[in-house]
Enzyme design. Structure first.
Site, PDB file in Angstrom:
ATOM      1  N   HIS A  17       0.837  -1.201   0.000  1.00 25.74           N
ATOM      2  CA  HIS A  17       0.000   0.000   0.000  1.00 25.74           C
ATOM      3  C   HIS A  17       0.875   1.257   0.000  1.00 25.74           C
ATOM      4  CE1 HIS A  17       0.878   0.488   4.256  1.00 25.74           C
ATOM      5  NE2 HIS A  17       0.442  -0.739   4.502  1.00 25.74           N
ATOM      6  N   HIS A  20       4.089   1.550   2.165  1.00 25.24           N
ATOM      7  CA  HIS A  20       5.254   0.808   1.668  1.00 25.24           C
ATOM      8  C   HIS A  20       5.909   1.576   0.518  1.00 25.24           C
ATOM      9  CE1 HIS A  20       2.620  -2.695   3.143  1.00 25.24           C
ATOM     10  NE2 HIS A  20       3.539  -2.468   4.072  1.00 25.24           N
ATOM     11  N   CYS A 125       0.732  -9.385  21.008  1.00 26.02           N
ATOM     12  CA  CYS A 125      -0.077  -8.993  19.846  1.00 26.02           C
ATOM     13  C   CYS A 125       0.398  -9.771  18.628  1.00 26.02           C
ATOM     14  CB  CYS A 125       0.040  -7.492  19.555  1.00 26.02           C
ATOM     15  SG  CYS A 125      -0.776  -7.051  17.987  1.00 26.02           S
ATOM     16  N   CYS A 128       1.523  -7.463  15.639  1.00 29.64           N
ATOM     17  CA  CYS A 128       2.850  -6.854  15.791  1.00 29.64           C
ATOM     18  C   CYS A 128       3.935  -7.920  15.901  1.00 29.64           C
ATOM     19  CB  CYS A 128       2.969  -6.027  17.070  1.00 29.64           C
ATOM     20  SG  CYS A 128       1.992  -4.550  17.135  1.00 29.64           S
ATOM     21  N   CYS A 143      -3.905  -3.699  22.006  1.00 34.16           N
ATOM     22  CA  CYS A 143      -2.650  -3.287  21.380  1.00 34.16           C
ATOM     23  C   CYS A 143      -2.687  -1.783  21.088  1.00 34.16           C
ATOM     24  CB  CYS A 143      -2.444  -4.060  20.084  1.00 34.16           C
ATOM     25  SG  CYS A 143      -1.112  -3.400  19.081  1.00 34.16           S
ATOM     26  N   HIS A 146      -2.682  -1.747  16.966  1.00 30.70           N
ATOM     27  CA  HIS A 146      -3.792  -2.374  16.239  1.00 30.70           C
ATOM     28  C   HIS A 146      -5.119  -2.305  16.981  1.00 30.70           C
ATOM     29  CE1 HIS A 146      -0.140  -4.258  14.484  1.00 30.70           C
ATOM     30  NE2 HIS A 146      -0.794  -3.943  13.390  1.00 30.70           N
ATOM     31  N   LYS A 296      -6.055   7.711  10.673  1.00 32.04           N
ATOM     32  CA  LYS A 296      -5.417   6.590  10.021  1.00 32.04           C
ATOM     33  C   LYS A 296      -6.211   6.245   8.755  1.00 32.04           C
ATOM     34  CE  LYS A 296      -3.557   2.207  11.366  1.00 32.04           C
ATOM     35  NZ  LYS A 296      -3.349   1.088  11.052  1.00 32.04           N
ATOM     36  N   LYS A 299     -10.142   1.852   4.542  1.00 32.70           N
ATOM     37  CA  LYS A 299     -11.100   1.681   3.439  1.00 32.70           C
ATOM     38  C   LYS A 299     -12.483   2.138   3.872  1.00 32.70           C
ATOM     39  CE  LYS A 299      -9.166  -1.311   0.074  1.00 32.70           C
ATOM     40  NZ  LYS A 299      -8.287  -2.361   0.577  1.00 32.70           N
TER      41      LYS A 299
HETATM   42  O1  ME8 Z   1       6.818  -3.564  10.137  1.00 36.73           O
HETATM   43  N1  ME8 Z   1       2.939   5.897   6.603  1.00 36.73           N
HETATM   44  O2  ME8 Z   1       6.491  -4.461   8.040  1.00 36.73           O
HETATM   45  P1  ME8 Z   1       5.217  -3.659   7.500  1.00 36.73           P
HETATM   46  C1  ME8 Z   1       4.233   5.832   6.358  1.00 36.73           C
HETATM   47  N2  ME8 Z   1       8.097  -6.432   8.585  1.00 36.73           N
HETATM   48  N3  ME8 Z   1       4.907   4.670   6.242  1.00 36.73           N
HETATM   49  C2  ME8 Z   1       4.216   3.533   6.376  1.00 36.73           C
HETATM   50  C3  ME8 Z   1       2.822   3.539   6.643  1.00 36.73           C
HETATM   51  C4  ME8 Z   1       2.178   4.806   6.743  1.00 36.73           C
HETATM   52  N4  ME8 Z   1       0.874   4.927   6.962  1.00 36.73           N
HETATM   53  N5  ME8 Z   1       2.424   2.256   6.725  1.00 36.73           N
HETATM   54  C5  ME8 Z   1       3.521   1.484   6.517  1.00 36.73           C
HETATM   55  C6  ME8 Z   1       7.075  -4.374   9.277  1.00 36.73           C
HETATM   56  N6  ME8 Z   1       4.607   2.248   6.298  1.00 36.73           N
HETATM   57  C7  ME8 Z   1       8.207  -5.353   9.480  1.00 36.73           C
HETATM   58  C8  ME8 Z   1       9.525  -4.615   9.326  1.00 36.73           C
HETATM   59  S1  ME8 Z   1      12.202  -4.524   9.222  1.00 36.73           S
HETATM   60  C9  ME8 Z   1      13.458  -5.481   9.718  1.00 36.73           C
HETATM   61  C10 ME8 Z   1      10.758  -5.463   9.519  1.00 36.73           C
HETATM   62  C11 ME8 Z   1       5.969   1.773   5.999  1.00 36.73           C
HETATM   63  O3  ME8 Z   1       4.770  -4.352   6.271  1.00 36.73           O
HETATM   64  C12 ME8 Z   1       6.962   2.219   7.063  1.00 36.73           C
HETATM   65  O4  ME8 Z   1       8.254   2.160   6.539  1.00 36.73           O
HETATM   66  O5  ME8 Z   1       4.239  -3.455   8.588  1.00 36.73           O
HETATM   67  C13 ME8 Z   1       6.780   1.136   8.105  1.00 36.73           C
HETATM   68  O6  ME8 Z   1       7.842   1.074   9.027  1.00 36.73           O
HETATM   69  C14 ME8 Z   1       6.714  -0.074   7.217  1.00 36.73           C
HETATM   70  O7  ME8 Z   1       5.977   0.352   6.065  1.00 36.73           O
HETATM   71  C15 ME8 Z   1       6.048  -1.249   7.920  1.00 36.73           C
HETATM   72  O8  ME8 Z   1       5.809  -2.273   7.024  1.00 36.73           O
END
Ligand code: ME8
Length: 485
Positions: A17, A20, A125, A128, A143, A146, A296, A299
């Site tokens: 999304h 990312h 959680c 998380c 949490c 979440h 936040k 949808k």
């Molecule tokens: O946490 N605004 O993965 P994840 C800005 N796998 N950035 C955002 C965002 C938002 N609303 N939502 C997500 C994980 N991100 C673990 C990480 S690292 C060794 C393991 C971005 O799929 C931001 O970079 O939940 C956030 O830290 C990351 O996506 C979390 O992706």
């Protein structure tokens, strides 16, 4: 100089999304900028595929975790070219080479005496993949991220002696204040340390979907340690037959969202010390993109920004520009389609796009597409000459939004210059030919400078404009940013 930048590796339990895309775009801008500067650059991103959240999501779909991970990792990979992001390697934590190296490093941590067996009990959680302390959880044992109800879990586990690194972490934050940036994030990390660090679970006994603990086969490593180590393991196998570790380790900067600060600023340095590895130079913690109403994105609220809708209507360069322009990188910010539309029209189409088409059209109309031999206006020349160093300083401070603002000030300066010098009036005056030459040369030079600096932000647009400036097209080119796409 070498420059090694990473993004978090993303969970494959969800669809890619905007969040990312955001971190990946920011990392890509840093990487492209450093590469252009001649730094030996490596940019890593990828997917985090083990652990409970992924196993749960796969089960809900009636799939094996690996099959589910394969499906979703492809979606994360496919997003990258669509948003103009070009990493040097895409790691998947299910890669056999990654798993082998995780085992090697953590065996070393065990051999060095930083691991013991104990009983863990706490609020857990599953989304998380993390235990929460009493002070973190919301009313009703929910949490804080979440907002789902947490379960009380107890199990026999291998523990990492994080508490033993308390003093060393305090010292790190004092002696190297920029280890965590921006300052707000450093303070948050320091507040965690001040509460007193507890040992953390290193393995899970109940879960099968993970990297096996080599000294105790009934356990898999806790997904966060498996995941953090990606930054290290990738260098060992990103290039077949070559080990890039000596060339790029330690990382220059890890970009992470603020919700995973604790893992990157406390657990990660402690783990690296325990394994005898050098620490990254910096962890840069950025804020959250929120819906247009400041809540936040969701949808059901319909307040989100769909990256694919932006891509379809405005293209990748506009999305990249918008995200780094509208939200100052580091802080939180609200995003929405209306704001994309107004930045697109006001800045990309009217300010930059117009400047390009006007300049090219005047060079054709007044000088048959030839760039006249004339000196660049000395005032503008000096304002333009300092841009590259100013943008480089902003990028070095992980401030891509600041860099973009500096570039935009020059774009506006050039537009003002056109209005001040009125080349169309000079063109009507036979005696003003030298002045017109100078104005045209100045605009041409100015566009070259700003467009070069825009390269890391808008690679496609920049390449097209630089090409047109190198060989002025005699036919009218379609607008770079059409008014009503
Ligand atoms: O946490 N605004 O993965 P994840 C800005 N796998 N950035 C955002 C965002 C938002 N609303 N939502 C997500 C994980 N991100 C673990 C990480 S690292 C060794 C393991 C971005 O799929 C931001 O970079 O939940 C956030 O830290 C990351 O996506 C979390 O992706």
């Amino acid at each position: 100089m070498s420059f090694y930048v990473t993004t978090p590796i993303y969970y494959v339990n969800a669809q890619p999304h905007l969040g990312h895309a955001y971190t990946s775009i920011a990392a890509d801008v840093l990487a492209r900028h450093h590469r252009r500067r001649g730094d030996d650059t490596f940019f890593l991103t990828g997917t985090d595929e083990h652990g409970e959240p992924v196993a749960d999501a796969a089960r809900a779909q009636g799939l094996e975790p690996r099959a589910w991970a394969d499906l979703n990792a492809e979606k994360f990979k496919a997003l990258l070219p669509a948003i103009g992001v070009a990493p040097d390697f895409f790691i998947r934590t299910t890669d056999a080479e990654h798993k082998r190296r995780v085992q090697e490093v953590l065996q070393r941590v065990y051999d060095n005496g930083h691991v013991y067996k104990g009983l863990y009990e706490g609020w857990y959680c599953p989304r998380c993949a993390d235990f929460k302390t009493e002070s973190e959880i919301l009313d009703g044992n929910r949490c804080p991220i979440h907002e789902i109800e947490l379960t009380r879990e107890q199990e026999e586990n291998w523990f990492f002696r994080l508490s033993a690194f308390q003093g060393r972490l305090e010292q790190l934050f004092e002696s190297q204040p920029d280890f965590v940036a921006p300052a707000r994030a450093r303070h948050e990390a320091q507040a965690f340390i001040a509460q007193g660090l507890q040992d953390v679970s290193l393995s899970r006994a109940k879960l099968r979907w993970g990297v096996e603990v080599p000294w105790d086969e009934g356990h898999v490593f806790y997904v966060w340690f498996d995941a953090l180590l990606n930054y290290y393991t990738a260098l060992g196998y990103a290039r077949a037959g070559e080990d890039l570790t000596a060339r790029y380790w330690p990382p220059s900067v890890h970009l992470v969202g603020k919700e995973i600060l604790k893992f990157h600023t406390l657990y990660w340095p402690a783990m690296l010390w325990a394994a005898g590895l050098e620490l990254p130079r910096q962890v840069f913690v950025h804020g959250f993109l929120q819906g247009s109403d400041g809540r936040k994105m969701s949808k059901s609220l319909g307040n989100g920004l769909d990256p694919f809708a932006v891509l379809e209507r405005y293209g990748a360069d506009a999305l990249r520009f918008y995200l780094l322009r509208d939200v100052s990188f580091g802080g939180d910010g609200n995003v929405g389609m209306d704001a994309v539309a107004s930045r697109y029209e006001a800045e990309l189409a009217n300010e930059y796009g117009n400047l390009v088409s006007r300049t090219l059209a005047m060079l054709v109309r007044y000088r048959d597409g030839r760039i006249p031999e004339a000196p660049v206006d000395p005032v503008l020349e000096s304002e333009l000459a300092s841009l590259a160093a100013e943008v480089a300083a902003a990028i070095d401070g992980v401030d891509p939004s600041g860099g973009l603002e500096l570039i935009w000030q020059r774009v506006r300066r050039l537009n003002r210059y056109v209005e001040e010098r009125k080349p169309w009036e000079l063109a009507r005056d036979q005696d003003a030919s030298t002045s017109l030459d100078s104005v045209l040369v100045t605009l041409h030079r100015g566009l070259q400078v700003v467009t070069t600096e825009l390269g890391p932000y808008m690679p496609d647009t920049s390449a097209r404009v630089l090409q047109a400036l190198a060989a002025i097209p005699l036919e009218v080119i379609p607008p770079l940013f059409p008014k009503t796409p």
